[in-house]
Design an enzyme around this catalytic site. Structure first.
Site, PDB file in Angstrom:
ATOM      1  CD  GLN A  44     -13.067  -0.249  -1.173  1.00 21.35           C
ATOM      2  OE1 GLN A  44     -12.423  -0.115   0.047  1.00 21.35           O
ATOM      3  NE2 GLN A  44     -14.674  -1.014  -0.664  1.00 21.35           N
ATOM      4  CG  ASP A  68     -13.034   8.093  -1.730  1.00 23.09           C
ATOM      5  OD1 ASP A  68     -13.360   8.048  -0.158  1.00 23.09           O
ATOM      6  OD2 ASP A  68     -12.212   7.788  -2.350  1.00 23.09           O
ATOM      7  NE  ARG A  91     -10.356  -4.376   0.805  1.00 23.95           N
ATOM      8  CZ  ARG A  91      -9.933  -2.696   1.580  1.00 23.95           C
ATOM      9  NH1 ARG A  91     -10.580  -0.981   1.976  1.00 23.95           N
ATOM     10  NH2 ARG A  91      -8.316  -2.663   1.265  1.00 23.95           N
ATOM     11  NE  ARG A 101      -3.874   1.880   2.815  1.00 22.35           N
ATOM     12  CZ  ARG A 101      -5.318   2.279   2.947  1.00 22.35           C
ATOM     13  NH1 ARG A 101      -5.649   0.999   1.349  1.00 22.35           N
ATOM     14  NH2 ARG A 101      -5.454   3.687   2.293  1.00 22.35           N
ATOM     15  CG  HIS A 131      -8.865   0.731  -3.283  1.00 21.80           C
ATOM     16  ND1 HIS A 131      -8.084  -0.020  -2.985  1.00 21.80           N
ATOM     17  CD2 HIS A 131      -8.596   1.839  -2.041  1.00 21.80           C
ATOM     18  CE1 HIS A 131      -7.719  -0.350  -1.113  1.00 21.80           C
ATOM     19  NE2 HIS A 131      -8.829   1.281  -1.153  1.00 21.80           N
ATOM     20  CB  CYS A 173     -14.323   3.227  -0.005  1.00 21.96           C
ATOM     21  SG  CYS A 173     -13.022   4.956  -0.789  1.00 21.96           S
TER      22      CYS A 173
END
Length: 322
Positions: A149, A241, A309, A119, A146, A281
């Site tokens: 996700q 988001d 997830r 990450r 991403h 998210c």
């Protein structure tokens, strides 16, 4: 027919072993569908109290140059539930954070581990790591993509809507890594997506073009607009988001002004289908990109997608490292 199905799944299983997971468009619809089926199986097994541990003796190295809640916990718990071990590596713990070449780090870790999750900020770092590693590399998030996700998001939509074809996603807000990956994931799986973002904050044009090309092959539609009302019209899913992502904190006040008309509120949601769901998210800033009434309301599935997830990433680890 059953024999053919099992043979097909075995072929898919073999084709995924040892692969990297850097962006969603590296995978076709059949491969992503297999991962979703595997995620559903692992989720149901966990709910039934069954221990499925095919990764006993396997170790996942987890490199974090960006802080995280969901990514760290879901991967660390996920590898543990599969019988393996997760090793947390912050940028302060490894020499890559002190200037060791990425290629050297990749080759060294390949001798110790069975998989790497990273990450970080730059997609180029992930790609260089994958190019030089002999073990699977999973993109846990970059400034550009991403994918983990979105894999969990697609699983959530499938669970609630019963399928993916013809589903319309409306993404409202910053055209960031989430918007980029949602466009690609939607295109590959045959969903429609409309992204509404202010001019200058829309998704990467090259990624948009790629998503449109993939969508054309799947009979779906990718649209980018500056009008949130157009995007939400008859949507099955409303997604947003934060307006200022990690590393953009200095832009917070400017973005609050620019994005003020992009808030997901009651009026905007009224334009979507009556059974539309709300997704985010997380983490969320109530009162900014979404009002509390929506994110905490009956149409919100944010905690279901957060839980997924775990299951989607377990499927990913099992498929790539198994």
């Amino acid at each position: 027919m059953e024999l053919k199905t099992k043979t097909k799944e075995a072929s898919l299983e073999h084709s995924l072993t040892g692969r990297d997971f850097l962006t969603l468009d590296d995978y076709n619809e059949e491969e992503l569908s297999y991962l979703l089926q595997l995620a559903t199986y692992l989720k149901n097994a966990r709910k039934a109290g069954k221990n499925v541990q095919p990764l006993k003796g396997k170790t996942l190295g987890m490199i974090f140059e960006k802080s995280s809640t969901r990514t760290r916990v879901s991967f660390e718990v996920g590898i543990f539930q599969l019988g393996g071990t997760g090793l947390f590596l912050s940028k302060n713990d490894i020499q890559m954070g002190r200037g060791e070449p990425i290629a050297d780090t990749a080759k060294v870790l390949s001798g110790y581990l069975d998989g790497i999750m990273i990450r970080t900020f730059s997609q180029a770092v992930v790609e260089e790591l994958a190019e030089n590693a002999s073990i699977p590399v999973i993109n846990g998030l970059t400034d550009t993509y991403h994918p983990c996700q979105v894999l969990a998001d697609i699983q959530t939509i499938q669970e609630i809507k019963g399928g993916l074809k013809g589903v319309k996603i409306a993404y409202i807000g910053d055209g960031n890594n989430m918007a980029n990956s949602l466009m690609l994931g939607s295109a590959v799986m045959g969903m429609d997506i409309s992204v509404a973002a202010p001019t200058g904050y829309q998704p990467d044009p090259s990624i948009t073009r790629k998503a449109i090309s993939i969508a054309n092959d799947h009979g779906s539609k990718v649209e980018v607009t500056s009008n949130p009302q157009i995007a939400v019209d008859q949507a099955d899913v409303i997604y947003t988001d934060v307006w200022a992502s990690m590393g953009q904190e200095s832009e917070q006040m400017v973005r609050e002004q620019l994005f003020s008309t992009y808030q997901v509120n009651r009026d905007l949601c009224s334009l979507a289908k009556k059974d539309a769901i709300f997704m985010h998210c997380l983490p969320a800033h109530r009162g900014e990109e979404v009002i509390a009434e929506i994110i905490d309301g009956k149409r919100s599935v944010v905690f279901q997608q957060a839980e997924n997830r775990l299951h989607a990433q377990k499927a990913l680890m099992l498929a790539l490292m198994g």
